[in-house]
Design a protein around this motif. Structure first.
Motif, mmCIF file in Angstrom:
data_model
loop_
_atom_site.group_PDB
_atom_site.id
_atom_site.type_symbol
_atom_site.label_atom_id
_atom_site.label_comp_id
_atom_site.label_asym_id
_atom_site.label_seq_id
_atom_site.Cartn_x
_atom_site.Cartn_y
_atom_site.Cartn_z
ATOM 1 N N PRO A 111 -22.842 -45.480 -18.346
ATOM 2 C CA PRO A 111 -22.929 -46.901 -18.728
ATOM 3 C C PRO A 111 -22.816 -47.138 -20.236
ATOM 4 O O PRO A 111 -23.180 -46.274 -21.029
ATOM 5 C CB PRO A 111 -24.318 -47.326 -18.235
ATOM 6 N N ILE A 112 -22.321 -48.305 -20.573
ATOM 7 C CA ILE A 112 -22.237 -48.713 -21.984
ATOM 8 C C ILE A 112 -23.653 -48.953 -22.507
ATOM 9 O O ILE A 112 -24.499 -49.483 -21.797
ATOM 10 C CB ILE A 112 -21.406 -50.016 -22.104
ATOM 11 N N VAL A 113 -23.862 -48.558 -23.752
ATOM 12 C CA VAL A 113 -25.161 -48.789 -24.392
ATOM 13 C C VAL A 113 -24.989 -49.947 -25.362
ATOM 14 O O VAL A 113 -24.044 -49.963 -26.130
ATOM 15 C CB VAL A 113 -25.588 -47.539 -25.195
ATOM 16 N N GLU A 114 -25.871 -50.913 -25.294
ATOM 17 C CA GLU A 114 -25.747 -52.036 -26.230
ATOM 18 C C GLU A 114 -27.091 -52.687 -26.459
ATOM 19 O O GLU A 114 -27.957 -52.662 -25.583
ATOM 20 C CB GLU A 114 -24.755 -53.082 -25.702
ATOM 21 N N ALA A 115 -27.260 -53.227 -27.635
ATOM 22 C CA ALA A 115 -28.465 -53.981 -27.939
ATOM 23 C C ALA A 115 -28.068 -55.443 -28.005
ATOM 24 O O ALA A 115 -26.990 -55.762 -28.495
ATOM 25 C CB ALA A 115 -29.029 -53.519 -29.275
ATOM 26 N N ARG A 116 -28.927 -56.280 -27.481
ATOM 27 C CA ARG A 116 -28.612 -57.711 -27.516
ATOM 28 C C ARG A 116 -29.307 -58.345 -28.713
ATOM 29 O O ARG A 116 -30.505 -58.180 -28.888
ATOM 30 C CB ARG A 116 -29.110 -58.397 -26.237
ATOM 31 N N GLY A 117 -28.580 -59.070 -29.510
ATOM 32 C CA GLY A 117 -29.186 -59.806 -30.612
ATOM 33 C C GLY A 117 -28.923 -61.284 -30.437
ATOM 34 O O GLY A 117 -28.346 -61.698 -29.433
ATOM 35 N N THR A 119 -26.853 -64.284 -30.935
ATOM 36 C CA THR A 119 -25.470 -64.600 -31.295
ATOM 37 C C THR A 119 -25.275 -66.112 -31.121
ATOM 38 O O THR A 119 -26.115 -66.769 -30.486
ATOM 39 C CB THR A 119 -24.503 -63.877 -30.347
ATOM 40 N N LEU B 24 -23.501 -50.878 -31.618
ATOM 41 C CA LEU B 24 -24.615 -51.030 -30.672
ATOM 42 C C LEU B 24 -25.045 -52.475 -30.469
ATOM 43 O O LEU B 24 -25.560 -52.826 -29.404
ATOM 44 C CB LEU B 24 -25.812 -50.194 -31.133
ATOM 45 N N LEU B 25 -24.846 -53.304 -31.489
ATOM 46 C CA LEU B 25 -25.288 -54.692 -31.346
ATOM 47 C C LEU B 25 -24.127 -55.549 -30.883
ATOM 48 O O LEU B 25 -23.127 -55.675 -31.590
ATOM 49 C CB LEU B 25 -25.817 -55.217 -32.683
ATOM 50 N N ARG B 26 -24.286 -56.119 -29.713
ATOM 51 C CA ARG B 26 -23.174 -56.913 -29.173
ATOM 52 C C ARG B 26 -23.019 -58.209 -29.963
ATOM 53 O O ARG B 26 -23.957 -58.977 -30.106
ATOM 54 C CB ARG B 26 -23.434 -57.247 -27.707
ATOM 55 N N VAL B 86 -20.099 -47.530 -27.201
ATOM 56 C CA VAL B 86 -21.042 -46.407 -27.121
ATOM 57 C C VAL B 86 -21.482 -46.328 -25.667
ATOM 58 O O VAL B 86 -21.888 -47.344 -25.077
ATOM 59 C CB VAL B 86 -22.274 -46.633 -28.033
ATOM 60 N N THR B 87 -21.360 -45.155 -25.070
ATOM 61 C CA THR B 87 -21.793 -44.990 -23.671
ATOM 62 C C THR B 87 -22.713 -43.777 -23.565
ATOM 63 O O THR B 87 -22.842 -43.004 -24.521
ATOM 64 C CB THR B 87 -20.602 -44.756 -22.713
ATOM 65 N N PHE B 88 -23.320 -43.612 -22.383
ATOM 66 C CA PHE B 88 -24.082 -42.397 -22.113
ATOM 67 C C PHE B 88 -23.120 -41.208 -22.243
ATOM 68 O O PHE B 88 -21.959 -41.320 -21.882
ATOM 69 C CB PHE B 88 -24.635 -42.409 -20.676
ATOM 70 N N GLU B 171 -16.589 -47.163 -18.149
ATOM 71 C CA GLU B 171 -17.803 -46.451 -17.741
ATOM 72 C C GLU B 171 -17.624 -45.438 -16.610
ATOM 73 O O GLU B 171 -18.431 -44.528 -16.473
ATOM 74 C CB GLU B 171 -18.852 -47.489 -17.270
#
Lengths: 251, 191
Positions: A111-117, A119, B24-26, B86-88, B171
């Motif tokens: 899975p994609i890794v992402e942090a939500r901020g 926006t 990492l930050l969308r 960025v993925t696992f 993915e």
């Protein structure tokens, strides 16, 4: 409209319908006899009357070209490493248990890794939510203040959580045994206080995700029931609902 | 001279941190950052920065992937037009996923849909997918699950049918999924 003109129009419509079926995947592109249909269009071409017929002829010809493109894609796919008989895939899926299928999927998933901020899109959604939110006074009683110092701490440590989850699963099985395999969702969640109910609902959500229990909605009354998963088909589910844990009714 | 090298190294560290924040930050509706955005923000040595970041991420089980617009793994020459994610680094275990919002039946449905669509050459009709899923799931759940998979980007639906979406291309190792499916005994849990 003359008989020959009507027959021509039917030919165009039949070809266009066939093309649509191929494009939507309902018909195998190789089931279409492109050569024969193109020859029919060629025979009719000198007899076309008016722009309508010319346009339809053009559309049908472009459609047949699309079918040929699909045939080419199909051959490319068959020659590729990814080629597997779709029937075999469907058969494998049908005989596999849901959990087995999901666990197999996990082995091919990163899975994609992402942090939500915050926006602009998020702010826009938040403002629209805020404007549509009814005043708190119209939404009934709010939950009491959090107990103790557990504000932002995890409710339980991992081992404690697993232990509670196991106990909840056992309690649920007993309740299902007692009630012949079906327990009212709201009755089951009703605890000695709102926090007890919330904890029970939290644990229950994991049991539902894990496929230990399933949820059935009575179509007549809309009431929700916890039921044993019937066969592989019902082995997991989830439910989002609200209930007034302090009062009588539930929604 | 040593000082200059120290400054250069600090500059590189700063760029690695910046790249991590960007990836990492969308900041768009969809996750991922375009190669040209990274080049603009990090400078011409952005490929070196990304390689360093990938090494750092490896320690915590993540990796950087670059996908060309058609969903293939992008080569270095295609980085400008590629999208980076960025993925696992390795597939997750079920306990890691349990709290992520995906249910076990949804993951199973996704596996079934992606496998069938791929076996059919990249497109299947919605009816075919619904029929397949109805053999495993209660009928009323099927349309909702398909809609959720489309919204999440795992599937993409057009007038011509359902194909795999951008997220599946990033993915899921479809080839591996098909080999696992075909290699499975299949009936171990069948009822």
């Amino acid at each position: 409209m003359s008989r020959t003109s009507r027959a021509r129009r039917e030919l165009f419509e039949r070809i266009l319908e066939l093309v649509r079926e191929v494009f939507s995947g309902r018909v195998d592109p190789f089931d279409v006899n492109v050569v024969q249909l193109a020859s029919r269009l060629r025979e009719e071409f000198p007899r076309l009357r008016g722009w309508d017929e010319i346009n339809l002829d053009l559309e049908a010809m472009i459609g047949l070209a699309g079918v040929v493109e699909r045939q080419e894609e199909w051959i490319e796919h068959r020659a590729s490493r990814l080629f597997v008989d779709p029937l075999l895939v469907a058969l494998k899926v049908e005989v596999m248990d849901l959990k087995e299928l999901a666990r197999m999927f996990l082995r091919a998933w990163r899975p994609i890794v992402e942090a939500r901020g915050v926006t602009p899109a998020f702010l826009e959604a938040a403002v629209s939510y805020w404007l549509e939110l009814p005043p708190a006074s119209e939404r009934g009683e709010v939950l009491p203040e959090p107990r103790g110092e557990q504000d932002f701490e995890p409710l339980w440590k991992e081992q404690e959580f697993e232990k509670r989850l196991m106990l909840e699963a056992r309690r649920l099985q007993m309740a299902l045994d007692e009630k012949e395999g079906e327990v009212s969702y709201s009755d089951y969640l009703r605890g000695k206080d709102p926090w007890d109910s919330a904890e029970r609902a939290y644990l229950l959500s994991f049991l539902i995700s894990d496929g230990v229990v399933s949820v059935r909605r009575d179509p007549a009354t809309g009431e929700l029931f916890l039921v044993r998963p019937r066969g592989s088909g019902d082995s997991a589910g989830s439910i989002v609902t609200w209930m007034d844990v302090g009062g009588e009714g539930h929604g | 001279m040593g000082e200059a090298r120290g400054e250069g190294s600090e500059d590189l560290r700063r760029k690695v941190r910046r790249a991590a924040h960007m990836l990492l930050l969308r900041s768009h509706a969809k996750p991922g950052v375009k190669g040209w955005e990274l080049r603009r923000a990090l400078g011409r040595d952005y490929k070196v920065v990304l390689r360093l970041l990938d090494e750092e991420l490896a320690d915590i089980g993540f990796r950087i992937v670059a996908k060309a617009p058609d969903g293939r793994d992008a080569s270095e020459e295609e980085y400008g037009e590629a999208t980076f994610y960025v993925t696992f680094r390795e597939p997750p275990d079920w306990p890691e996923i349990r709290g992520s919002g995906w249910r076990i039946d949804e993951l199973a449905a996704l596996a079934a849909c992606v496998a069938l669509i791929s076996a059919k050459g990249g497109r299947a009709s919605r009816e075919e997918l619904e029929d397949l899923l109805k053999s495993k799931l209660p009928e009323w759940k099927v349309p909702g699950i398909l809609t959720r998979l489309v919204r999440a980007g795992y599937l993409s639906e057009t007038d011509e049918g359902v194909g795999v979406g951008w997220r599946t291309r990033v993915e899921i190792d479809v080839e591996h999924l098909l080999s696992l499916l075909l290699g499975s005994r299949g009936a171990t849990g069948a009822r």
